[in-house]
Design a protein around this motif. Structure first.
Motif, mmCIF file in Angstrom:
data_model
loop_
_atom_site.group_PDB
_atom_site.id
_atom_site.type_symbol
_atom_site.label_atom_id
_atom_site.label_comp_id
_atom_site.label_asym_id
_atom_site.label_seq_id
_atom_site.Cartn_x
_atom_site.Cartn_y
_atom_site.Cartn_z
ATOM 1 N N GLU A 112 119.420 39.073 52.558
ATOM 2 C CA GLU A 112 120.706 39.353 53.213
ATOM 3 C C GLU A 112 121.671 40.069 52.277
ATOM 4 O O GLU A 112 122.380 41.003 52.680
ATOM 5 N N ILE A 113 121.717 39.653 51.025
ATOM 6 C CA ILE A 113 122.627 40.291 50.068
ATOM 7 C C ILE A 113 122.190 41.737 49.806
ATOM 8 O O ILE A 113 123.024 42.647 49.738
ATOM 9 N N THR A 114 120.889 41.950 49.659
ATOM 10 C CA THR A 114 120.386 43.305 49.423
ATOM 11 C C THR A 114 120.708 44.204 50.611
ATOM 12 O O THR A 114 121.117 45.372 50.437
ATOM 13 N N LYS A 115 120.520 43.679 51.811
ATOM 14 C CA LYS A 115 120.827 44.442 53.015
ATOM 15 C C LYS A 115 122.306 44.833 53.052
ATOM 16 O O LYS A 115 122.657 45.971 53.392
ATOM 17 N N ALA A 116 123.162 43.906 52.659
ATOM 18 C CA ALA A 116 124.608 44.178 52.646
ATOM 19 C C ALA A 116 124.960 45.219 51.584
ATOM 20 O O ALA A 116 125.771 46.123 51.829
ATOM 21 N N VAL A 117 124.350 45.103 50.406
ATOM 22 C CA VAL A 117 124.629 46.049 49.322
ATOM 23 C C VAL A 117 124.226 47.468 49.741
ATOM 24 O O VAL A 117 124.931 48.442 49.457
ATOM 25 N N LEU A 118 123.110 47.604 50.408
ATOM 26 C CA LEU A 118 122.645 48.921 50.847
ATOM 27 C C LEU A 118 123.588 49.558 51.861
ATOM 28 O O LEU A 118 123.684 50.796 51.939
ATOM 29 N N ALA A 119 124.281 48.729 52.625
ATOM 30 C CA ALA A 119 125.148 49.245 53.687
ATOM 31 C C ALA A 119 126.579 49.504 53.226
ATOM 32 O O ALA A 119 127.359 50.134 53.951
ATOM 33 N N GLU A 120 126.931 49.022 52.055
ATOM 34 C CA GLU A 120 128.334 49.079 51.625
ATOM 35 C C GLU A 120 128.723 50.448 51.090
ATOM 36 O O GLU A 120 127.951 51.124 50.428
ATOM 37 N N THR A 121 129.952 50.865 51.427
ATOM 38 C CA THR A 121 130.548 52.102 50.925
ATOM 39 C C THR A 121 131.967 51.772 50.446
ATOM 40 O O THR A 121 132.746 51.193 51.203
#
Length: 599
Positions: free
Chosen positions: A136-145
């Motif tokens: 979940e954290i990796t998924k969030a990091v990939l989506a963050e701008t």
């Protein structure tokens, strides 16, 4: 209503060209192209004679060459991901794409998490809750701008302490798409660290092992249990390590060891072992034999050749060939049998495979492989030895025996395929093999392009999924992949053909082209040797109906068909095959019979 295909209609050249460039962008689409090749009868449209296509109006060679350039450039760009991993040589690190699939991973990551390129993040070996949080954290990091990074902390009882995960976004790392770099504090023990601890601090092998386990977070009680010794012995070893390293505590041992990654180590000398990290560190001697490092030898022309030396060092030797899929290592049950039979297995890793130097551009791959194998035998003081050839490697066995009379005592063919007079190669029903045979005979540009695509495909999807792709036509081979002893060995072997640091495309294509010549004279030349062929009933690359022709033209050969076996015959019928090899090795070791006196 479905449109019916018109018989003998010319193929859609625009579609073919589109598929060629699609392979360059996504190598896994090679499988679909091979199906199209067979279904549409494309052989004549790629036929290259004297460097030109048979029909210049339909020339596709230029498109193949351009696509090949794209494929090589794209693959080189992906290899740049290793630069993100380079700073973490002592830790576990990996790069994921937006689909949570591993694009690149260092040795520490493969060892700690038991995954490789092409694996999904959900395949990582972690407790379920931690795995879910990391996902979940990796998924969030990939989506963050704009790009951010997060820290995930976990207490792992099995590791005896706290593990940290650092997850950061790598913007536009994959052709404009973001990727995630994950670094964990799982410490990666390399052979050079043990060498350093020995050379600088004088630590014994046992003390080095204790240091390794301390760095992993294990306490003295657990170390004693694993090493089958007492707590007091381990505590005494820790005191000795503290004194030799001139530190104050067990914590200082760990802290100092974890800083050793930046220290230089001497390059391996000629004849010494090449570092090859095993997927599992263990104190079990049999496991250690499976994963022991390859050795390296400097050849007369200055090239470096790696080779594997299995079984007892003073056992009766055989030369063993590895096929194009680089089946070099054996599993634990196979190694155990080698020791029981006093069988020493020496496998030269041919030029361009694994970490052996590339084949010189103008060199003949068959002649070079024969000379390299003979030189390796001489370096070990071997004057007479059986040659065990797998698959199409029968040519190497026959060629060595022809070029170096007296060296080869006997040939054992495991799934081996001698060609018939006139250069007729026996081809089975496997679509991939028939494609490569056809292109190797008629379309050198295409077979080279396809070979590079295979290597790129294996590196991207990972050796495990690639093995399943190669084995899909044989139920026996697919069953073998479920064997917990065999699977990791087969995966590691395939990595020698196409892994993070290996690419056998040039060697693979050169050998396939060489195999299409008429080498039946070399087969006839070994008529005075004992030749045994073991052929698998489920091998999709061999047509068993050709056996009567083999018997007709080569009546001195003994041929046996093995049930419930396929491409990986060596790993499926190993008990009988190893016994046969051991018998051949014992016979080669006997002194020659005295000649009968002349009348």
């Amino acid at each position: 209503m479905t449109e019916k295909k018109v018989e003998n209609a010319p193929p859609d050249l625009d579609l073919i060209i589109d598929r060629i460039y699609q392979i360059a962008l996504e190598p896994s689409s090679l499988d679909g192209f091979i199906n199209l090749w067979h279904d549409e009868g494309l052989r004549d449209h790629f036929y290259e004679a004297d460097g030109e296509d048979r029909n210049p109006a339909k020339s596709l060679a230029s498109h193949v060459q351009r696509a090949d350039s794209l494929l090589q450039r794209d693959d080189n760009m992906r290899s740049d991901l290793d630069e993100f991993l380079r700073p973490y040589i002592n830790l576990s690190a990996l790069v994921l794409n937006c689909a949570m699939v591993v694009e690149a991973i260092n040795s520490g990551g493969q060892t700690a998490f038991r995954i490789g390129p092409g694996s999904h993040l959900r395949d990582i070996r972690l407790p379920p809750k931690l795995q879910s949080n990391l996902f979940e954290i990796t998924k969030a990091v990939l989506a963050e701008t704009p790009p951010t990074e997060r820290i995930l902390k976990a207490d792992l009882e099995s590791k005896g302490g706290t593990i940290l995960f650092r997850i950061m976004q790598l913007p536009e790392a994959l052709h404009g798409s973001p990727a995630a770099l994950i670094v964990s504090t799982h410490f990666h023990w390399r052979d050079s660290i043990g060498t350093f601890l020995c050379g600088v601090f004088g630590l014994t092998s046992a003390e080095q092992e204790v240091v390794r386990m301390l760095v992993q977070g294990q306490d003295a009680k657990h170390i004693a249990k694993v090493r089958a010794t007492t707590d007091g012995t381990v505590r005494g070893q820790i005191k000795s390590i503290i004194r030799k390293m001139n530190v104050r505590s067990q914590t200082d041992i760990v802290r100092l060891t974890m800083t050793l990654g930046d220290f230089p180590t001497d390059a391996p000398k000629a004849g010494s072992d090449v570092t090859h990290t095993s997927p599992v560190l263990t104190s079990n001697w049999l496991e250690a034999e499976v994963w022991k490092p390859f050795k390296t030898l400097t050849l007369p022309d200055g090239r470096k050749m790696t080779y594997h030396d299995m079984g007892p060092s003073i056992g009766n030797p055989i030369l063993f060939s590895h096929m194009g899929s680089c089946m070099v290592r054996w599993s634990r049950p196979m190694i155990r049998l080698a020791f029981e039979h006093n069988l020493r297995v020496i496998c030269p890793i041919r030029a361009g495979y694994g970490h052996s130097a590339e084949l010189p551009s103008a060199a003949d791959p068959i002649e070079t492989a024969s000379a390299d194998a003979a030189h390796l035998a001489r370096e070990h003081g071997i004057t007479r030895v059986p040659y065990v050839a797998q698959g199409t490697d029968f040519l190497f066995a026959a060629d060595v025996a022809t070029r170096f009379p007296g060296l080869i005592s006997e040939i054992v063919g495991v799934g081996a395929r001698p060609c018939l007079p006139g250069g007729q190669n026996i081809v089975g029903q496997g679509r991939w093999q028939r494609f490569f045979v056809s292109t190797a005979r008629n379309s050198p540009h295409l077979v080279q392009f396809a070979s590079r695509a295979v290597m790129a495909m294996s590196r991207r999807i990972g050796p495990g999924p690639m093995l399943r792709q190669l084995c899909k036509d044989s139920a026996a081979d697919l069953r073998l992949l479920e064997d917990e002893d065999m699977n990791p060995v087969l995966v590691a072997n395939l990595s020698l053909m196409a892994g993070p640091a290996t690419n056998a495309a040039q060697a693979f294509a050169s050998e396939y082209i060489a195999f299409q010549s008429d080498w039946s004279a070399s087969v006839q030349a070994v008529a005075d040797l004992s030749v045994s062929l073991f052929l698998a009933k489920e091998d999709p690359t061999f047509d068993l109906s050709a056996i009567p022709q083999l018997k007709l033209h080569y009546p001195w050969m003994t041929i046996e068909v093995v049930e419930n076996a396929g491409l990986a015959l060596m790993f499926q019928d190993y008990e009988r095959l190893i016994a046969k090899m051991a018998q051949a090795a014992r016979s080669a070791a006997l002194p020659p019979a005295p000649e009968a006196p002349s009348a």
